[in-house]
Design a protein around this motif. Structure first.
Motif, PDB file in Angstrom:
ATOM      1  N   GLY A 170       0.834  -1.198   0.000  1.00  0.00           N
ATOM      2  CA  GLY A 170       0.000   0.000   0.000  1.00  0.00           C
ATOM      3  C   GLY A 170       0.862   1.238   0.000  1.00  0.00           C
ATOM      4  N   SER A 171       0.218   2.382   0.105  1.00  0.00           N
ATOM      5  CA  SER A 171       0.964   3.639   0.027  1.00  0.00           C
ATOM      6  C   SER A 171       0.586   4.632   1.114  1.00  0.00           C
ATOM      7  CB  SER A 171       0.730   4.280  -1.351  1.00  0.00           C
ATOM      8  OG  SER A 171      -0.664   4.527  -1.551  1.00  0.00           O
ATOM      9  N   THR A 172      -0.196   4.191   2.106  1.00  0.00           N
ATOM     10  CA  THR A 172      -0.650   5.108   3.154  1.00  0.00           C
ATOM     11  C   THR A 172       0.494   5.635   3.990  1.00  0.00           C
ATOM     12  OG1 THR A 172      -2.745   3.895   3.285  1.00  0.00           O
ATOM     13  CG2 THR A 172      -2.208   5.357   5.122  1.00  0.00           C
ATOM     14  N   LEU A 173       1.462   4.754   4.321  1.00  0.00           N
ATOM     15  CA  LEU A 173       2.561   5.099   5.225  1.00  0.00           C
ATOM     16  C   LEU A 173       3.898   4.879   4.531  1.00  0.00           C
ATOM     17  CD1 LEU A 173       1.233   3.305   8.450  1.00  0.00           C
ATOM     18  CD2 LEU A 173       0.880   5.697   7.781  1.00  0.00           C
ATOM     19  N   THR A 174       4.901   5.609   4.977  1.00  0.00           N
ATOM     20  CA  THR A 174       6.262   5.462   4.456  1.00  0.00           C
ATOM     21  C   THR A 174       7.206   5.163   5.608  1.00  0.00           C
ATOM     22  OG1 THR A 174       5.869   6.939   2.575  1.00  0.00           O
ATOM     23  CG2 THR A 174       8.153   6.598   3.236  1.00  0.00           C
ATOM     24  N   TRP A 175       8.000   4.089   5.446  1.00  0.00           N
ATOM     25  CA  TRP A 175       8.998   3.682   6.440  1.00  0.00           C
ATOM     26  C   TRP A 175      10.322   4.361   6.081  1.00  0.00           C
ATOM     27  CZ3 TRP A 175       4.563   1.272   6.075  1.00  0.00           C
ATOM     28  CH2 TRP A 175       4.105   0.487   7.114  1.00  0.00           C
ATOM     29  N   ILE A 176      10.802   5.263   6.936  1.00  0.00           N
ATOM     30  CA  ILE A 176      12.023   6.016   6.663  1.00  0.00           C
ATOM     31  C   ILE A 176      13.149   5.469   7.538  1.00  0.00           C
ATOM     32  CG2 ILE A 176      13.089   8.291   6.579  1.00  0.00           C
ATOM     33  CD1 ILE A 176      10.327   9.523   6.420  1.00  0.00           C
ATOM     34  N   PRO A 177      14.134   4.782   6.956  1.00  0.00           N
ATOM     35  CA  PRO A 177      15.216   4.212   7.763  1.00  0.00           C
ATOM     36  C   PRO A 177      16.130   5.308   8.316  1.00  0.00           C
ATOM     37  CG  PRO A 177      15.701   3.964   5.435  1.00  0.00           C
ATOM     38  CD  PRO A 177      14.315   4.534   5.514  1.00  0.00           C
ATOM     39  N   PHE A 178      16.584   5.109   9.574  1.00  0.00           N
ATOM     40  CA  PHE A 178      17.482   6.108  10.152  1.00  0.00           C
ATOM     41  C   PHE A 178      18.695   5.502  10.852  1.00  0.00           C
ATOM     42  CE2 PHE A 178      14.817   5.086  13.774  1.00  0.00           C
ATOM     43  CZ  PHE A 178      15.612   5.283  14.892  1.00  0.00           C
ATOM     44  N   ALA A 179      18.713   4.191  11.060  1.00  0.00           N
ATOM     45  CA  ALA A 179      19.863   3.584  11.735  1.00  0.00           C
ATOM     46  C   ALA A 179      19.864   2.081  11.480  1.00  0.00           C
ATOM     47  CB  ALA A 179      19.823   3.864  13.240  1.00  0.00           C
ATOM     48  N   LYS A 180      20.974   1.444  11.835  1.00  0.00           N
ATOM     49  CA  LYS A 180      21.165  -0.004  11.683  1.00  0.00           C
ATOM     50  C   LYS A 180      21.196  -0.654  13.069  1.00  0.00           C
ATOM     51  CE  LYS A 180      22.273  -1.863   8.269  1.00  0.00           C
ATOM     52  NZ  LYS A 180      21.447  -2.524   7.213  1.00  0.00           N
ATOM     53  N   ASP A 181      20.498  -1.777  13.176  1.00  0.00           N
ATOM     54  CA  ASP A 181      20.490  -2.564  14.404  1.00  0.00           C
ATOM     55  C   ASP A 181      20.711  -4.025  14.027  1.00  0.00           C
ATOM     56  OD1 ASP A 181      20.187  -3.246  17.119  1.00  0.00           O
ATOM     57  OD2 ASP A 181      17.996  -3.291  17.012  1.00  0.00           O
ATOM     58  N   PHE A 193      26.901  -8.810  11.375  1.00  0.00           N
ATOM     59  CA  PHE A 193      26.203  -9.875  12.100  1.00  0.00           C
ATOM     60  C   PHE A 193      25.146 -10.507  11.216  1.00  0.00           C
ATOM     61  CE2 PHE A 193      22.994 -11.226  15.374  1.00  0.00           C
ATOM     62  CZ  PHE A 193      23.774 -12.220  15.950  1.00  0.00           C
ATOM     63  N   THR A 194      24.813 -11.747  11.500  1.00  0.00           N
ATOM     64  CA  THR A 194      23.925 -12.513  10.626  1.00  0.00           C
ATOM     65  C   THR A 194      22.499 -11.979  10.570  1.00  0.00           C
ATOM     66  OG1 THR A 194      23.293 -14.781  10.058  1.00  0.00           O
ATOM     67  CG2 THR A 194      23.253 -14.208  12.399  1.00  0.00           C
ATOM     68  N   PHE A 195      22.005 -11.374  11.658  1.00  0.00           N
ATOM     69  CA  PHE A 195      20.633 -10.852  11.688  1.00  0.00           C
ATOM     70  C   PHE A 195      20.668  -9.331  11.873  1.00  0.00           C
ATOM     71  CE2 PHE A 195      18.905 -15.041  13.756  1.00  0.00           C
ATOM     72  CZ  PHE A 195      19.014 -15.698  12.535  1.00  0.00           C
ATOM     73  N   THR A 196      20.974  -8.593  10.822  1.00  0.00           N
ATOM     74  CA  THR A 196      20.945  -7.133  10.907  1.00  0.00           C
ATOM     75  C   THR A 196      19.647  -6.608  10.307  1.00  0.00           C
ATOM     76  OG1 THR A 196      22.136  -6.895   8.814  1.00  0.00           O
ATOM     77  CG2 THR A 196      23.445  -6.854  10.846  1.00  0.00           C
ATOM     78  N   ARG A 197      19.289  -5.399  10.712  1.00  0.00           N
ATOM     79  CA  ARG A 197      18.047  -4.791  10.236  1.00  0.00           C
ATOM     80  C   ARG A 197      18.164  -3.274  10.288  1.00  0.00           C
ATOM     81  NH1 ARG A 197      13.979  -5.469  15.516  1.00  0.00           N
ATOM     82  NH2 ARG A 197      15.480  -4.744  17.081  1.00  0.00           N
ATOM     83  N   ASP A 198      17.415  -2.620   9.420  1.00  0.00           N
ATOM     84  CA  ASP A 198      17.243  -1.181   9.538  1.00  0.00           C
ATOM     85  C   ASP A 198      16.117  -0.918  10.539  1.00  0.00           C
ATOM     86  OD1 ASP A 198      19.157  -0.849   7.597  1.00  0.00           O
ATOM     87  OD2 ASP A 198      17.750  -0.307   6.005  1.00  0.00           O
TER      88      ASP A 198
END
Length: 329
Positions: free
Chosen positions: A126-137, A270-275
């Protein structure tokens, strides 16, 4: 065992924390002061609440006034984000924050929430919301350092082993009966962790305690306890940038990769990284305050790199502030 009993029984500080000065007073950052209504109000993820709270103290407008009001995942039942009308149920976790934001967008009579903190990406198209990445975890698993699960040579598990533990097919390890824990429903860390294990909520085994607040090492109070844990939150807790609730735990390797470096910083390999993200209504991307605060690598949030790394996160460089991820939930 319920969450309350876990918290009361597990108030033990481990040797790792002692070595790194766990008894130093953490910075006192929580909900904005009562009746202080800032321009952008947000809530949601437990994982990113502390770093976004800290950003709220350093992200300023041209008059040096604070822009971001970030409300904790837990606390009073409700939060008040505006001087009038905006008393809303406190969102606990990424999904709860996103749901509250989506409801705010749908209700054209209110404007109470401007962004949601999220440690997961979009779930529905969808297009209602936008996910804006700001850091790495990253997400590792925590075990007690006084358990045989942490014995020499046992500080590594594979994705397959973890999947077997969380489906209750593996019930003992190193002679210890396992008691796997998962964060509460709605947690972005929970969603991300299960996704990396190739599991759905329906596949989680009956042996798993699914009621624990995320990133709370104090809740691991028996030898067999094991739980997913944000690496950034763990680093910030041990370094006392936030309240230290890592208890007697340490994070172990997954697939033979270490969650943090010898300098006690996030291992971006690391094997399980995410924004991690701040989610905003797509229609408001052109709003001057939202754009200058969140959008693009030169935005105020993306420019606050020292705050991000102080709280255990990695930086994203030119990928910070991108607006390419959209969804409805």
């Amino acid at each position: 065992m319920n969450v309350t009993s876990r918290v009361r029984a597990g108030a033990v500080v481990g040797a790792v924390a002692l070595a790194l000065g766990a008894f130093a007073a953490p910075a006192a950052i929580a909900d904005p002061p009562a009746a202080e209504y800032r321009t952008l109000a947000g809530a949601g993820s437990d994982t990113t609440q502390d770093v976004v709270n800290a950003l709220g103290n350093v992200v300023l407008n041209s008059s040096n006034a604070k822009i971001i009001a970030s409300y904790d995942a837990t606390g009073s039942a409700t939060i008040k984000t505006r001087a009038t009308n905006c008393v809303v149920n406190r969102p606990n976790g990424s999904s709860a924050g996103i749901t509250a934001l989506a409801a705010d967008v749908a209700d054209t009579t209110v404007d109470c929430i401007d962004f949601a903190r999220s440690s997961r990406g979009a779930k529905t198209a969808g297009s209602t919301l936008t996910w804006i990445p700001f850091a790495k975890d990253a997400v590792s698993v925590a075990v007690r350092t006084d358990s045989a699960l942490y014995a020499a040579g046992a500080q590594n598990l594979t994705t397959a082993q973890l999947a077997s533990i969380y489906t209750c097919n593996t019930t003992t390890l190193n002679g210890v009966t396992l008691t796997p824990l998962l964060p509460q429903t709605g947690s972005g860390t929970r969603s991300f962790f299960l996704e990396k294990l190739g599991l759905t909520d329906a596949q989680v085994g009956s042996c798993v305690d699914q009621t624990v607040q995320e990133n709370n090492g104090v809740a691991l109070n028996t030898a067999g306890d094991i739980a997913p844990y944000s690496v950034a939150q763990y680093i910030a807790q041990v370094n006392t940038k936030v309240s230290d609730i890592h208890g007697a735990t340490d994070l172990i390797q997954v697939n033979s990769t270490a969650p943090y470096t010898s300098a006690f910083a996030l291992n971006t390999g690391f094997t399980f990284t995410r924004d991690v993200y701040n989610v905003v209504p797509t229609a408001k991307l052109t709003d001057a305050t939202i754009a200058s605060t969140f959008v693009g690598s030169a935005s105020k949030v993306c420019a606050a790199t020292s705050t991000l790394t102080d709280y255990g996160f990695g930086t994203l460089g030119t990928a910070c502030g991108a607006t390419t991820i959209t969804g409805n939930n």
